[in-house]
Design a protein around this motif. Structure first.
Motif, short mmCIF file in Angstrom:
data_model
loop_
_atom_site.label_atom_id
_atom_site.label_comp_id
_atom_site.label_asym_id
_atom_site.label_seq_id
_atom_site.Cartn_x
_atom_site.Cartn_y
_atom_site.Cartn_z
N PRO A 281 0.79 -1.23 0.00
CA PRO A 281 0.00 0.00 0.00
C PRO A 281 0.82 1.28 0.00
N THR A 282 1.93 1.30 0.72
CA THR A 282 2.68 2.55 0.83
C THR A 282 3.33 2.95 -0.48
N GLY A 288 9.14 5.85 -3.93
CA GLY A 288 10.11 5.73 -2.87
C GLY A 288 11.06 6.93 -2.88
N PRO A 289 12.10 6.90 -2.07
CA PRO A 289 12.50 5.76 -1.24
C PRO A 289 11.65 5.63 0.02
N ALA A 301 6.57 5.19 2.06
CA ALA A 301 7.15 5.88 0.91
C ALA A 301 7.31 7.36 1.23
N SER A 302 8.47 7.91 0.90
CA SER A 302 8.76 9.31 1.22
C SER A 302 8.78 10.21 0.00
N GLY A 303 8.56 9.63 -1.20
CA GLY A 303 8.59 10.44 -2.40
C GLY A 303 7.31 11.25 -2.58
N ASP A 355 5.24 -6.13 7.55
CA ASP A 355 5.73 -4.77 7.75
C ASP A 355 5.24 -3.83 6.66
N GLY A 356 4.26 -4.25 5.90
CA GLY A 356 3.77 -3.46 4.79
C GLY A 356 4.50 -3.71 3.49
N LEU A 357 5.60 -4.46 3.54
CA LEU A 357 6.39 -4.77 2.34
C LEU A 357 6.58 -6.26 2.12
N HIS A 358 6.80 -7.02 3.20
CA HIS A 358 7.22 -8.42 3.09
C HIS A 358 6.14 -9.37 3.59
N PRO A 359 5.86 -10.44 2.84
CA PRO A 359 4.83 -11.39 3.27
C PRO A 359 5.23 -12.15 4.53
N THR A 360 4.21 -12.63 5.22
CA THR A 360 4.42 -13.53 6.36
C THR A 360 4.74 -14.93 5.83
#
Length: 397
Positions: A281-282, A288-289, A301-303, A355-360
Motif C-alpha cells: 500500500p505505501t 520511494g524511497p 514511501a517518502s517520495g 511490515d507493509g512490504l514483506h509477506p508472512t
C-alpha cells in the motif's frame, strides 16, 4: 559436537552434491556455497551484496544413503541490523521428496551492520551440529536444505551408514531472480520459501537468485543467468528499484530490456516470465524511497506523487510498464510472458505483509502454491503452449 558416527565426509566432498549454488568457495572451515559465480564478486558495489549472495536460499545437499542418523556440522554467519536480532535460521531435511524434519540453528558468527556505509563488526561464534535421527530404514534420497537467511560454511556430514552420490537430477531447471520477496527471509524454513514450494509442487530443479534488497537488474546477474543451464527462467522485477528509488522510468525500461537481451544471448528460446511486484500500500501510488515511520516503525514511501509525471516509479507504474514492455517484445519473442504479481498475492491480502512490504510465512506458502498452479495451467515446460497461453491472457486484460 559430532558423536563419532562411523561414516562420513568433510567438505568439499565427492559423495555429497551441492545444488542451487553457482560457486563453491573452499576456506579454512570447509566449503562456502555462493549463489553467483566467483567472477561477480569484483562487480558488486558494496559488501552487503556479497552478504545476500552468500545466504543459501535454495541451496541443498543431495545424496543417497541407508542411514537412520545424520549429523551435519556447519558454521553460519548471521547479519544483525542496528536495533534488531540475528536472523533466524533453520535446516530442513527432505527424504524422497517429503519434508521430514526442521531443526533451528543457534550458533555461528554475528555480522553487525554498524553504519549506513556498510561498516561491519564480526563477532565470532561456534559451529552448529544438527542431528537427524530415527530416519526410516532402507535406501533413500536425502536433501538437506540450508538456511535461506544466512551464509553457511559446510564442515562435515556424518552418518551411521555409507553416504553415496545421488543420481543426476533430470528435472527441468528453473532459474528464478528477484528481491527479498523471492529470498523469503521471513519463511519458517528453507523449503517454506515460495520458490521452493512451487518447485516441489511442479517438479522443477530450482536455483533461487532472490537477493534481499538487491534485485537492481545488475548486468552481472543477467550474465550469470545467460551462462547457466536453464529450461525455465522467471524474473520478479521492480520492487527494490521502486522501494529504494534507484531508477526513474527513463533508466528503468532500458535496464529491463538490457537484462532480457543479455539473457536471450544465452537462452534464445527458453521460456522467460517477467513478474511484476506484489502489492504494498505505501508504494502503490507514491514513489520511494521508503523511510521508517517514527510513529508506526514501519516503512513508508517518502517520495512525492508530483514526481510521477517526471518518471518517478511507483508499483502501479512499474506493473503497467512491465506489462506493456513484455507485450511489445512478444511480437518477436513468443517464449516471453508476463505475470502480474497480484496473482501471487492479491491487493485484498496486504494484511499478510508483516511490515507493509514483506509477506508472512503463511503468505509465502500460498504464493508458492499459486505459482505452481499458474505454471501447470500454462504448461510452462513447453515453449509453444506457454507462449500461446500467455498471449491469450494478455489479450484478455
Amino acid at each position: 559436537m559430532a558423536t563419532g558416527l562411523p561414516y562420513g565426509t568433510t567438505f568439499p566432498s565427492d559423495r555429497v552434491r551441492v545444488d542451487g549454488a553457482l560457486h563453491l568457495q573452499e576456506n579454512e572451515r570447509g566449503l562456502r556455497p555462493r549463489r553467483l559465480p566467483a567472477w561477480t564478486r569484483a562487480r558488486t558495489p558494496h559488501p552487503f551484496v556479497d552478504v545476500v549472495v552468500e545466504a543459501t536460499a535454495g541451496v541443498r545437499l543431495v545424496l543417497r544413503t541407508e542411514a537412520t542418523t545424520l549429523e551435519l556440522t556447519l558454521h553460519t554467519t548471521r547479519v544483525v541490523v542496528p536495533g534488531g536480532a540475528p536472523l533466524a535460521a533453520a535446516v530442513d531435511l527432505v527424504v524422497d521428496g517429503s519434508l521430514v524434519r526442521r531443526e533451528s540453528l543457534t550458533g555461528g558468527d554475528l555480522l553487525h551492520i554498524v553504519s549506513v556505509r556498510n561498516d561491519v563488526d564480526l563477532v565470532p561464534g561456534e559451529a552448529d551440529t544438527v542431528r537427524f535421527s530415527g530416519l526410516a530404514t532402507g535406501d533413500k534420497q536425502v536433501e538437506i536444505w540450508l538456511p535461506q537467511s544466512v551464509a553457511c560454511d559446510l564442515v562435515s556430514l556424518r552418518a551411521d551408514a555409507e553416504l553415496r552420490t545421488a543420481d543426476p537430477d533430470t528435472r527441468p531447471r528453473w532459474v528464478h531472480y528477484g528481491s527479498s520477496v523471492s529470498h523469503c527471509l521471513e519463511a519458517e524454513g528453507p523449503t517454506g520459501t515460495w520458490p521452493s514450494v512451487a518447485a516441489a509442487a511442479v517438479g522443477l530443479h530450482l536455483t533461487n537468485l532472490g537477493f534481499a534488497g538487491n534485485a537492481m537488474l545488475d548486468p552481472f546477474v543477467a550474465r550469470a543467468i545467460r551462462d547457466m543451464p536453464a529450461d525455465l527462467i522467471s524474473l520478479k522485477i521492480g520492487a527494490n528499484i521502486t522501494e529504494q528509488a534507484t531508477m526513474r522510468l527513463r533508466t528503468f525500461l532500458p535496464a529491463v530490456h538490457g537484462f532480457l537481451d543479455t539473457i536471450r544471448d544465452g537462452h534464445p528460446d527458453t521460456p522467460v516470465m517477467v513478474i511484476s511486484p506484489i502489492p504494498s500500500p505505501t508504494l502503490e501510488h507514491t514513489p520511494g524511497p521508503t523511510v521508517t515511520d517514527p510513529g508506526t516503525h514501519r516503512p513508508r514511501a517518502s517520495g512525492s506523487a508530483d514526481q510521477i509525471p517526471l518518471g518517478a516509479l511507483t508499483l502501479a507504474t512499474v506493473r503497467e510498464h512491465l506489462r506493456d514492455l513484455v507485450a511489445q517484445r512478444r511480437e518477436s519473442d513468443p517464449a516471453l510472458s508476463h505475470l502480474d504479481g497480484r496473482e501471487l498475492l492479491g491487493a485484498d491480502e496486504t494484511a499478510d505483509l508483516h511490515d507493509g512490504l514483506h509477506p508472512t510465512a503463511p503468505a509465502y506458502l500460498r504464493m508458492g502454491t499459486r505459482f505452481a498452479d499458474i505454471v501447470a495451467a500454462r504448461s510452462w515446460g513447453s515453449c509453444a503452449s506457454f507462449g500461446q497461453e500467455a498471449g491469450q491472457e494478455a489479450g484478455q486484460r
